[in-house]
Enzyme design. Structure first.
Site, PDB file in Angstrom:
ATOM      1  CG  ASP A   1      -1.704   1.174   1.381  1.00  0.00           C
ATOM      2  OD1 ASP A   1      -2.501   1.393   0.535  1.00  0.00           O
ATOM      3  OD2 ASP A   1      -1.576   1.877   2.515  1.00  0.00           O
TER       4      ASP A   1
ATOM      5  CG  ASP B   1      -1.946   7.943   3.068  1.00  0.00           C
ATOM      6  OD1 ASP B   1      -0.892   8.150   3.674  1.00  0.00           O
ATOM      7  OD2 ASP B   1      -2.962   7.774   3.419  1.00  0.00           O
TER       8      ASP B   1
HETATM    9  P1  B16 Z   1      -6.606   9.795  -4.371  1.00  0.00           P
HETATM   10  P2  B16 Z   1      -3.568   4.341  -0.136  1.00  0.00           P
HETATM   11  C1  B16 Z   1      -5.402   6.238  -0.340  1.00  0.00           C
HETATM   12  O1  B16 Z   1      -4.181   5.662  -0.338  1.00  0.00           O
HETATM   13  C2  B16 Z   1      -5.378   7.229   1.113  1.00  0.00           C
HETATM   14  O2  B16 Z   1      -5.057   6.565   2.052  1.00  0.00           O
HETATM   15  C3  B16 Z   1      -7.075   7.698   1.016  1.00  0.00           C
HETATM   16  O3  B16 Z   1      -6.977   8.784   2.217  1.00  0.00           O
HETATM   17  C4  B16 Z   1      -7.222   8.489  -0.407  1.00  0.00           C
HETATM   18  O4  B16 Z   1      -8.591   8.847  -0.303  1.00  0.00           O
HETATM   19  C5  B16 Z   1      -7.044   7.372  -1.228  1.00  0.00           C
HETATM   20  O5  B16 Z   1      -5.712   6.839  -1.474  1.00  0.00           O
HETATM   21  C6  B16 Z   1      -7.307   7.994  -2.732  1.00  0.00           C
HETATM   22  O6  B16 Z   1      -6.490   8.944  -3.191  1.00  0.00           O
HETATM   23  O7  B16 Z   1      -7.417  10.907  -4.121  1.00  0.00           O
HETATM   24  O8  B16 Z   1      -4.957  10.121  -4.430  1.00  0.00           O
HETATM   25  O9  B16 Z   1      -6.898   8.927  -5.490  1.00  0.00           O
HETATM   26  O10 B16 Z   1      -3.422   4.223   1.461  1.00  0.00           O
HETATM   27  O11 B16 Z   1      -4.625   3.161  -0.658  1.00  0.00           O
HETATM   28  O12 B16 Z   1      -2.322   4.230  -0.540  1.00  0.00           O
HETATM   29 MG    MG Z   2      -2.834   3.118   3.259  1.00  0.00          MG
END
Ligand code: B16
Ligand code: MG
Length: 219
Positions: A8, A10
Protein backbone atom coordinates in the site's frame (compact mmCIF):
# COMPACT_ATOMS: atom_id res chain seq x y z
CA UNK A 1 6.91 -20.04 -1.25
CA UNK A 2 6.80 -16.27 -0.87
CA UNK A 3 8.18 -14.64 -4.01
CA UNK A 4 6.64 -11.18 -3.99
CA UNK A 5 5.59 -8.21 -1.92
CA UNK A 6 2.71 -5.80 -2.56
CA UNK A 7 2.73 -2.45 -0.78
CA UNK A 8 0.00 0.00 0.00
CA UNK A 9 1.27 3.59 -0.42
CA UNK A 10 -0.22 6.06 2.05
CA UNK A 11 0.68 4.97 5.59
CA UNK A 12 3.16 2.31 4.43
CA UNK A 13 5.67 3.88 2.03
CA UNK A 14 4.99 7.52 2.90
CA UNK A 15 2.48 9.53 4.89
CA UNK A 16 0.28 11.46 2.47
CA UNK A 17 -2.57 11.45 5.03
CA UNK A 18 -1.63 14.94 6.25
CA UNK A 19 -1.76 16.34 2.70
CA UNK A 20 -5.12 14.62 2.10
CA UNK A 21 -6.31 16.14 5.39
CA UNK A 22 -5.27 19.69 4.43
CA UNK A 23 -6.93 19.40 1.01
CA UNK A 24 -10.20 18.01 2.41
CA UNK A 25 -10.09 20.67 5.15
CA UNK A 26 -9.75 23.46 2.57
CA UNK A 27 -12.77 22.10 0.70
CA UNK A 28 -14.79 21.55 3.88
CA UNK A 29 -14.07 25.10 5.10
CA UNK A 30 -15.21 26.49 1.76
CA UNK A 31 -18.41 24.45 1.98
CA UNK A 32 -18.99 25.27 5.66
CA UNK A 33 -18.68 21.57 6.54
CA UNK A 34 -17.30 20.20 9.77
CA UNK A 35 -14.11 18.18 9.23
CA UNK A 36 -11.40 17.27 11.71
CA UNK A 37 -8.58 14.77 12.19
CA UNK A 38 -10.93 12.22 13.73
CA UNK A 39 -13.06 12.16 10.57
CA UNK A 40 -9.86 12.18 8.46
CA UNK A 41 -8.81 8.96 10.19
CA UNK A 42 -11.90 7.28 8.66
CA UNK A 43 -10.58 8.13 5.17
CA UNK A 44 -7.44 6.01 5.56
CA UNK A 45 -7.19 3.74 2.50
CA UNK A 46 -10.65 4.84 1.28
CA UNK A 47 -11.13 5.98 -2.35
CA UNK A 48 -11.66 9.66 -3.16
CA UNK A 49 -15.40 9.39 -3.89
CA UNK A 50 -16.04 7.18 -0.87
CA UNK A 51 -14.09 9.73 1.19
CA UNK A 52 -16.29 12.66 0.21
CA UNK A 53 -19.30 10.44 0.94
CA UNK A 54 -18.02 9.89 4.51
CA UNK A 55 -17.47 13.64 4.99
CA UNK A 56 -20.94 14.47 3.64
CA UNK A 57 -22.56 11.81 5.87
CA UNK A 58 -20.72 13.32 8.83
CA UNK A 59 -22.34 16.66 7.95
CA UNK A 60 -25.73 15.14 7.03
CA UNK A 61 -25.38 16.67 3.57
CA UNK A 62 -26.59 15.18 0.31
CA UNK A 63 -25.86 16.57 -3.17
CA UNK A 64 -26.41 15.52 -6.77
CA UNK A 65 -23.79 13.08 -8.10
CA UNK A 66 -22.40 15.63 -10.59
CA UNK A 67 -21.72 18.17 -7.85
CA UNK A 68 -20.08 15.52 -5.63
CA UNK A 69 -17.69 14.63 -8.46
CA UNK A 70 -16.90 18.33 -9.02
CA UNK A 71 -16.13 18.85 -5.34
CA UNK A 72 -13.95 15.72 -5.19
CA UNK A 73 -12.10 17.00 -8.27
CA UNK A 74 -11.56 20.35 -6.56
CA UNK A 75 -10.10 18.62 -3.50
CA UNK A 76 -7.88 16.56 -5.78
CA UNK A 77 -6.48 19.70 -7.46
CA UNK A 78 -5.51 21.10 -4.07
CA UNK A 79 -4.01 17.73 -3.08
CA UNK A 80 -2.05 17.24 -6.30
CA UNK A 81 -0.54 20.75 -6.04
CA UNK A 82 0.61 19.91 -2.51
CA UNK A 83 2.40 16.74 -3.70
CA UNK A 84 5.20 18.93 -5.11
CA UNK A 85 6.48 19.36 -1.55
CA UNK A 86 7.17 15.60 -1.19
CA UNK A 87 10.90 14.77 -1.47
CA UNK A 88 13.05 11.60 -1.17
CA UNK A 89 13.35 12.51 2.53
CA UNK A 90 9.68 11.68 3.03
CA UNK A 91 9.68 7.88 3.16
CA UNK A 92 8.23 6.53 6.39
CA UNK A 93 11.22 5.39 8.48
CA UNK A 94 12.22 1.88 7.40
CA UNK A 95 10.34 1.87 4.08
CA UNK A 96 13.23 2.71 1.75
CA UNK A 97 15.52 0.27 3.57
CA UNK A 98 12.96 -2.53 3.13
CA UNK A 99 12.42 -1.77 -0.58
CA UNK A 100 16.21 -1.74 -1.14
CA UNK A 101 16.56 -5.03 0.72
CA UNK A 102 13.82 -6.68 -1.35
CA UNK A 103 15.55 -5.57 -4.57
CA UNK A 104 18.86 -7.01 -3.33
CA UNK A 105 17.21 -10.33 -2.47
CA UNK A 106 15.43 -10.54 -5.85
CA UNK A 107 11.80 -10.43 -4.69
CA UNK A 108 9.15 -9.15 -7.08
CA UNK A 109 7.50 -5.94 -5.83
CA UNK A 110 4.19 -4.25 -6.68
CA UNK A 111 2.26 -1.23 -5.46
CA UNK A 112 -1.36 -1.78 -4.40
CA UNK A 113 -2.77 1.64 -3.54
CA UNK A 114 -6.26 3.16 -3.69
CA UNK A 115 -4.76 6.45 -4.87
CA UNK A 116 -5.12 7.68 -8.45
CA UNK A 117 -2.06 9.86 -7.83
CA UNK A 118 0.39 7.12 -6.91
CA UNK A 119 2.77 7.63 -9.85
CA UNK A 120 3.23 11.28 -8.90
CA UNK A 121 3.88 10.38 -5.24
CA UNK A 122 6.39 7.65 -6.21
CA UNK A 123 8.16 10.04 -8.60
CA UNK A 124 8.46 12.71 -5.89
CA UNK A 125 9.97 10.10 -3.53
CA UNK A 126 12.23 8.75 -6.30
CA UNK A 127 10.70 5.34 -5.47
CA UNK A 128 9.46 4.22 -8.91
CA UNK A 129 12.63 2.15 -9.39
CA UNK A 130 11.68 -0.18 -6.54
CA UNK A 131 8.45 -1.39 -8.19
CA UNK A 132 7.97 -3.94 -10.99
CA UNK A 133 4.25 -3.19 -11.17
CA UNK A 134 2.14 -0.18 -10.21
CA UNK A 135 -1.38 -1.04 -9.13
CA UNK A 136 -3.45 1.92 -8.01
CA UNK A 137 -6.86 3.55 -8.15
CA UNK A 138 -6.60 3.67 -11.95
CA UNK A 139 -6.02 -0.09 -12.28
CA UNK A 140 -9.28 -1.52 -10.92
CA UNK A 141 -12.81 -0.26 -10.34
CA UNK A 142 -13.66 -2.00 -7.05
CA UNK A 143 -11.80 -0.45 -4.13
CA UNK A 144 -10.66 -2.06 -0.85
CA UNK A 145 -12.03 -4.07 1.03
CA UNK A 146 -12.48 -5.81 -2.34
CA UNK A 147 -9.24 -7.72 -3.07
CA UNK A 148 -9.10 -6.54 -6.72
CA UNK A 149 -6.12 -4.18 -6.43
CA UNK A 150 -3.94 -6.86 -4.84
CA UNK A 151 -5.15 -9.53 -7.28
CA UNK A 152 -4.22 -7.12 -10.09
CA UNK A 153 -0.70 -6.74 -8.65
CA UNK A 154 -0.20 -10.48 -8.16
CA UNK A 155 -1.40 -11.26 -11.68
CA UNK A 156 0.96 -8.69 -13.20
CA UNK A 157 3.82 -10.09 -11.11
CA UNK A 158 2.78 -13.55 -12.39
CA UNK A 159 2.40 -14.81 -8.82
CA UNK A 160 -0.41 -16.47 -6.90
CA UNK A 161 -1.85 -14.61 -3.86
CA UNK A 162 -0.34 -17.19 -1.49
CA UNK A 163 3.08 -16.34 -2.94
CA UNK A 164 2.73 -12.67 -1.94
CA UNK A 165 2.92 -10.65 1.26
CA UNK A 166 0.77 -7.50 1.41
CA UNK A 167 1.73 -4.53 3.62
CA UNK A 168 -1.28 -2.44 4.70
CA UNK A 169 -2.03 0.28 7.26
CA UNK A 170 -5.81 0.42 6.77
CA UNK A 171 -8.47 -1.87 8.20
CA UNK A 172 -10.14 -2.20 4.79
CA UNK A 173 -6.73 -2.90 3.21
CA UNK A 174 -6.07 -5.84 5.55
CA UNK A 175 -9.62 -7.06 4.82
CA UNK A 176 -8.84 -6.85 1.09
CA UNK A 177 -5.56 -8.77 1.45
CA UNK A 178 -7.22 -11.52 3.47
CA UNK A 179 -10.20 -11.74 1.10
CA UNK A 180 -7.74 -12.29 -1.77
CA UNK A 181 -5.82 -15.06 0.01
CA UNK A 182 -2.64 -12.99 0.57
CA UNK A 183 -0.40 -13.02 3.64
CA UNK A 184 -1.17 -9.75 5.42
CA UNK A 185 1.27 -7.55 7.32
CA UNK A 186 -0.53 -4.82 9.28
CA UNK A 187 1.21 -1.54 10.03
CA UNK A 188 -0.35 0.35 12.94
CA UNK A 189 -2.37 -0.21 16.11
CA UNK A 190 -4.13 -3.44 17.05
CA UNK A 191 -7.57 -1.78 16.91
CA UNK A 192 -6.97 -0.98 13.23
CA UNK A 193 -4.90 -3.82 11.76
CA UNK A 194 -4.90 -6.45 14.52
CA UNK A 195 -6.65 -8.86 12.13
CA UNK A 196 -3.54 -9.06 9.88
CA UNK A 197 -1.44 -12.27 10.00
CA UNK A 198 1.28 -10.26 11.70
CA UNK A 199 1.25 -6.68 12.94
CA UNK A 200 3.95 -4.10 13.59
CA UNK A 201 3.60 -0.65 15.12
CA UNK A 202 5.53 0.95 12.25
CA UNK A 203 7.54 0.26 9.10
CA UNK A 204 10.83 0.48 10.98
CA UNK A 205 9.91 -2.73 12.78
CA UNK A 206 8.47 -4.51 9.73
CA UNK A 207 11.84 -5.58 8.31
CA UNK A 208 12.41 -8.49 5.92
CA UNK A 209 14.11 -10.32 8.80
CA UNK A 210 11.01 -9.98 11.02
CA UNK A 211 8.60 -10.97 8.26
CA UNK A 212 10.75 -13.98 7.34
CA UNK A 213 10.83 -14.99 11.00
CA UNK A 214 7.05 -14.83 11.20
CA UNK A 215 6.32 -16.71 7.96
CA UNK A 216 9.38 -18.97 8.33
CA UNK A 217 7.94 -22.03 6.60
CA UNK A 218 6.99 -19.94 3.56
CA UNK A 219 10.42 -18.60 2.60
P1 B16 B 1 -6.51 9.82 -4.39
P2 B16 B 1 -3.56 4.23 -0.02
C1 B16 B 1 -5.38 6.18 -0.15
O1 B16 B 1 -4.05 5.74 -0.32
C2 B16 B 1 -5.45 7.19 0.99
O2 B16 B 1 -5.15 6.56 2.23
C3 B16 B 1 -6.85 7.76 1.07
O3 B16 B 1 -6.94 8.71 2.10
C4 B16 B 1 -7.20 8.40 -0.28
O4 B16 B 1 -8.53 8.91 -0.26
C5 B16 B 1 -7.07 7.33 -1.38
O5 B16 B 1 -5.74 6.82 -1.38
C6 B16 B 1 -7.38 7.89 -2.76
O6 B16 B 1 -6.41 8.84 -3.11
O7 B16 B 1 -7.50 10.87 -4.06
O8 B16 B 1 -5.10 10.31 -4.55
O9 B16 B 1 -6.95 8.96 -5.56
O10 B16 B 1 -3.47 4.10 1.47
O11 B16 B 1 -4.53 3.25 -0.65
O12 B16 B 1 -2.21 4.20 -0.69
MG1 MG C 1 -2.81 3.16 3.28
Amino acid sequence: MIKGFIFDLDGVITDTAELHFLAWKALADEMGWNFDREVNEKLRGVSRLDSIGIIMDHNAVSLPEKEIVELATKKNEIYVASLNQITPEDYLPGARELLTHLRQEGFKVALGSASKNSTKVLAQLDATKYFDVIGDGNSVSKSKPAPDIFLFGAEKLELKPEECVVYEDAESGVDAAKAGGFHAVGIGPKERVGHADVRFDDMKQATLFEVKSHFKDLF
